[in-house]
Design a protein around this motif. Structure first.
Motif, PDB file in Angstrom:
ATOM      1  N   VAL A  32     180.040  37.125 130.389  1.00  0.00           N
ATOM      2  CA  VAL A  32     178.615  37.415 130.241  1.00  0.00           C
ATOM      3  C   VAL A  32     177.862  36.110 130.004  1.00  0.00           C
ATOM      4  O   VAL A  32     178.215  35.337 129.110  1.00  0.00           O
ATOM      5  CB  VAL A  32     178.368  38.382 129.064  1.00  0.00           C
ATOM      6  N   GLU A  33     176.822  35.865 130.799  1.00  0.00           N
ATOM      7  CA  GLU A  33     176.034  34.643 130.665  1.00  0.00           C
ATOM      8  C   GLU A  33     174.546  34.954 130.601  1.00  0.00           C
ATOM      9  O   GLU A  33     174.078  35.891 131.257  1.00  0.00           O
ATOM     10  CB  GLU A  33     176.288  33.710 131.847  1.00  0.00           C
ATOM     11  N   LEU A  34     173.833  34.189 129.804  1.00  0.00           N
ATOM     12  CA  LEU A  34     172.382  34.269 129.744  1.00  0.00           C
ATOM     13  C   LEU A  34     171.818  33.064 130.477  1.00  0.00           C
ATOM     14  O   LEU A  34     172.223  31.929 130.229  1.00  0.00           O
ATOM     15  CB  LEU A  34     171.867  34.252 128.303  1.00  0.00           C
ATOM     16  N   ARG A  35     170.897  33.326 131.369  1.00  0.00           N
ATOM     17  CA  ARG A  35     170.189  32.254 132.062  1.00  0.00           C
ATOM     18  C   ARG A  35     168.693  32.512 131.936  1.00  0.00           C
ATOM     19  O   ARG A  35     168.269  33.637 131.699  1.00  0.00           O
ATOM     20  CB  ARG A  35     170.574  32.217 133.541  1.00  0.00           C
ATOM     21  N   TYR A  36     167.913  31.471 132.109  1.00  0.00           N
ATOM     22  CA  TYR A  36     166.460  31.610 132.052  1.00  0.00           C
ATOM     23  C   TYR A  36     165.878  31.047 133.335  1.00  0.00           C
ATOM     24  O   TYR A  36     166.195  29.922 133.725  1.00  0.00           O
ATOM     25  CB  TYR A  36     165.909  30.887 130.818  1.00  0.00           C
ATOM     26  N   ASP A  37     165.037  31.863 134.010  1.00  0.00           N
ATOM     27  CA  ASP A  37     164.460  31.404 135.267  1.00  0.00           C
ATOM     28  C   ASP A  37     163.269  30.487 135.006  1.00  0.00           C
ATOM     29  O   ASP A  37     162.962  30.156 133.855  1.00  0.00           O
ATOM     30  CB  ASP A  37     164.088  32.582 136.171  1.00  0.00           C
ATOM     31  N   ALA A  38     162.594  30.085 136.081  1.00  0.00           N
ATOM     32  CA  ALA A  38     161.497  29.118 135.959  1.00  0.00           C
ATOM     33  C   ALA A  38     160.369  29.613 135.069  1.00  0.00           C
ATOM     34  O   ALA A  38     159.655  28.816 134.442  1.00  0.00           O
ATOM     35  CB  ALA A  38     160.957  28.783 137.346  1.00  0.00           C
ATOM     36  N   SER A  39     160.204  30.930 134.974  1.00  0.00           N
ATOM     37  CA  SER A  39     159.136  31.487 134.150  1.00  0.00           C
ATOM     38  C   SER A  39     159.580  31.707 132.704  1.00  0.00           C
ATOM     39  O   SER A  39     158.804  32.165 131.865  1.00  0.00           O
ATOM     40  CB  SER A  39     158.664  32.823 134.735  1.00  0.00           C
ATOM     41  N   GLY A  40     160.860  31.386 132.423  1.00  0.00           N
ATOM     42  CA  GLY A  40     161.372  31.578 131.069  1.00  0.00           C
ATOM     43  C   GLY A  40     161.932  32.967 130.822  1.00  0.00           C
ATOM     44  O   GLY A  40     162.310  33.300 129.697  1.00  0.00           O
ATOM     45  N   THR A  41     162.022  33.779 131.879  1.00  0.00           N
ATOM     46  CA  THR A  41     162.540  35.132 131.752  1.00  0.00           C
ATOM     47  C   THR A  41     164.060  35.111 131.643  1.00  0.00           C
ATOM     48  O   THR A  41     164.739  34.422 132.407  1.00  0.00           O
ATOM     49  CB  THR A  41     162.145  35.992 132.971  1.00  0.00           C
ATOM     50  N   GLN A  42     164.593  35.862 130.678  1.00  0.00           N
ATOM     51  CA  GLN A  42     166.034  35.929 130.501  1.00  0.00           C
ATOM     52  C   GLN A  42     166.667  36.719 131.648  1.00  0.00           C
ATOM     53  O   GLN A  42     166.229  37.812 131.974  1.00  0.00           O
ATOM     54  CB  GLN A  42     166.365  36.594 129.168  1.00  0.00           C
ATOM     55  N   ARG A  43     167.708  36.155 132.241  1.00  0.00           N
ATOM     56  CA  ARG A  43     168.471  36.826 133.292  1.00  0.00           C
ATOM     57  C   ARG A  43     169.903  37.005 132.796  1.00  0.00           C
ATOM     58  O   ARG A  43     170.439  36.131 132.123  1.00  0.00           O
ATOM     59  CB  ARG A  43     168.483  36.010 134.588  1.00  0.00           C
ATOM     60  N   MET A  44     170.508  38.135 133.144  1.00  0.00           N
ATOM     61  CA  MET A  44     171.868  38.414 132.719  1.00  0.00           C
ATOM     62  C   MET A  44     172.823  38.315 133.900  1.00  0.00           C
ATOM     63  O   MET A  44     172.586  38.898 134.962  1.00  0.00           O
ATOM     64  CB  MET A  44     171.961  39.814 132.108  1.00  0.00           C
ATOM     65  N   LEU A  45     173.904  37.574 133.702  1.00  0.00           N
ATOM     66  CA  LEU A  45     174.914  37.419 134.734  1.00  0.00           C
ATOM     67  C   LEU A  45     176.225  38.037 134.256  1.00  0.00           C
ATOM     68  O   LEU A  45     176.654  37.805 133.117  1.00  0.00           O
ATOM     69  CB  LEU A  45     175.151  35.948 135.073  1.00  0.00           C
ATOM     70  N   LEU A  46     176.822  38.838 135.129  1.00  0.00           N
ATOM     71  CA  LEU A  46     178.118  39.457 134.858  1.00  0.00           C
ATOM     72  C   LEU A  46     179.116  38.901 135.851  1.00  0.00           C
ATOM     73  O   LEU A  46     178.999  39.141 137.059  1.00  0.00           O
ATOM     74  CB  LEU A  46     178.025  40.978 134.986  1.00  0.00           C
ATOM     75  N   ASN A  47     180.053  38.096 135.350  1.00  0.00           N
ATOM     76  CA  ASN A  47     181.040  37.438 136.217  1.00  0.00           C
ATOM     77  C   ASN A  47     180.366  36.731 137.388  1.00  0.00           C
ATOM     78  O   ASN A  47     180.791  36.821 138.548  1.00  0.00           O
ATOM     79  CB  ASN A  47     182.075  38.451 136.712  1.00  0.00           C
ATOM     80  N   GLY A  48     179.267  36.046 137.062  1.00  0.00           N
ATOM     81  CA  GLY A  48     178.567  35.228 138.047  1.00  0.00           C
ATOM     82  C   GLY A  48     177.497  35.927 138.852  1.00  0.00           C
ATOM     83  O   GLY A  48     176.760  35.281 139.588  1.00  0.00           O
ATOM     84  N   GLU A  49     177.381  37.255 138.710  1.00  0.00           N
ATOM     85  CA  GLU A  49     176.402  38.019 139.495  1.00  0.00           C
ATOM     86  C   GLU A  49     175.215  38.421 138.619  1.00  0.00           C
ATOM     87  O   GLU A  49     175.396  38.900 137.496  1.00  0.00           O
ATOM     88  CB  GLU A  49     177.054  39.281 140.056  1.00  0.00           C
ATOM     89  N   ASP A  50     174.005  38.202 139.114  1.00  0.00           N
ATOM     90  CA  ASP A  50     172.802  38.584 138.371  1.00  0.00           C
ATOM     91  C   ASP A  50     172.681  40.107 138.361  1.00  0.00           C
ATOM     92  O   ASP A  50     172.520  40.738 139.408  1.00  0.00           O
ATOM     93  CB  ASP A  50     171.559  37.967 139.020  1.00  0.00           C
ATOM     94  N   VAL A  51     172.757  40.689 137.160  1.00  0.00           N
ATOM     95  CA  VAL A  51     172.702  42.153 137.027  1.00  0.00           C
ATOM     96  C   VAL A  51     171.515  42.567 136.156  1.00  0.00           C
ATOM     97  O   VAL A  51     171.515  43.641 135.555  1.00  0.00           O
ATOM     98  CB  VAL A  51     174.022  42.696 136.424  1.00  0.00           C
ATOM     99  N   SER A  52     170.502  41.730 136.123  1.00  0.00           N
ATOM    100  CA  SER A  52     169.350  41.982 135.245  1.00  0.00           C
ATOM    101  C   SER A  52     168.671  43.310 135.538  1.00  0.00           C
ATOM    102  O   SER A  52     168.104  43.940 134.639  1.00  0.00           O
ATOM    103  CB  SER A  52     168.340  40.837 135.370  1.00  0.00           C
TER     104      SER A  52
END
Length: 225
Positions: A67-87
């Motif tokens: 499980v990974e947390l990423r933030y896009d250019a707008s600062g929105t939290q995105r969730m990745l499951l085994n490398g796939e964005d599942v937000s």
């Protein structure tokens, strides 16, 4: 500036994520939606056909989950499951039930605890969930218990589902919220409750702008900003 940690707890549909995100943007803090972490675990369990209440089986699957947390250019939290964005997928109604079930498992909570604390050790954060002030960040500088009546929370949730294109009958939404309230407050591990020293903020009679102003006032008063 020293690191400031804001812990926001409260029941499902109280508006924690929306308000915490807005407050974080206003203050320049990092927003962490911990519920999304549990939803991501719930999505994996659902996709694998695992009983979300079977702790032994779920615990065996945890090493397979990244499980990974990423933030896009707008600062929105995105969730990745085994490398796939599942937000988007983690917000589906059926995943709420899986999320609620796996979040009651001690193995899952222990698995995600370090991830949450690590973020709060490096950034000023506003972190929302159900046990942030009681378990994850018990020594947070600011603790808030955000709530609203079940009726109001169901109305808000119904509007959100309509916007997402996944409408549900109001009675079903209300029943789901009431059932989740019961599960969250009666689970053995980290039950939902107001943390010691937390400020109670009931937004039942407030619109979004009023709720945001009230939350920011609490935070600023506590940290002197």
């Amino acid at each position: 500036m020293s690191i400031i940690r804001v812990a926001i707890d409260g029941p499902s549909g109280a508006g924690k994520s929306t308000l915490a995100k807005a407050a974080a943007k206003a203050l320049g803090f990092l927003y962490v939606d911990t519920g999304a972490l549990y939803r991501t675990i719930g999505l994996y369990v659902c996709n694998q056909g695992i009983d979300p209440s079977d702790e032994a089986v779920v615990a065996t699957a945890l090493p397979e989950i990244r499980v990974e947390l990423r933030y896009d250019a707008s600062g929105t939290q995105r969730m990745l499951l085994n490398g796939e964005d599942v937000s988007g997928e983690i917000r589906l109604p059926e995943i709420s039930r899986y999320s609620s079930a796996v979040s009651a498992l001690p193995a899952v909570r222990a698995y995600l605890l370090e991830t949450q604390r690590n973020l709060a050790s490096k950034h000023s954060v506003i972190m929302d969930g159900r046990d942030i002030g009681t378990v994850v960040l018990p020594d947070a500088e600011v603790k808030v218990f955000l709530t609203a009546s079940a009726q109001v929370r169901a109305e808000r949730r119904s509007r959100d589902l309509e916007k997402m294109g996944t409408p549900q009958p109001f009675k079903e939404v209300l029943r789901d919220i009431e059932e989740r309230d019961w599960r969250d407050t009666h689970r053995d591990t980290a039950p939902l409750r107001q943390a010691e020293g937390a400020v109670l903020l009931d937004t039942s009679e407030m619109d979004f702008q009023e709720s945001q102003a009230a939350l920011l006032a609490i935070i600023r008063e506590r940290v002197g900003q």
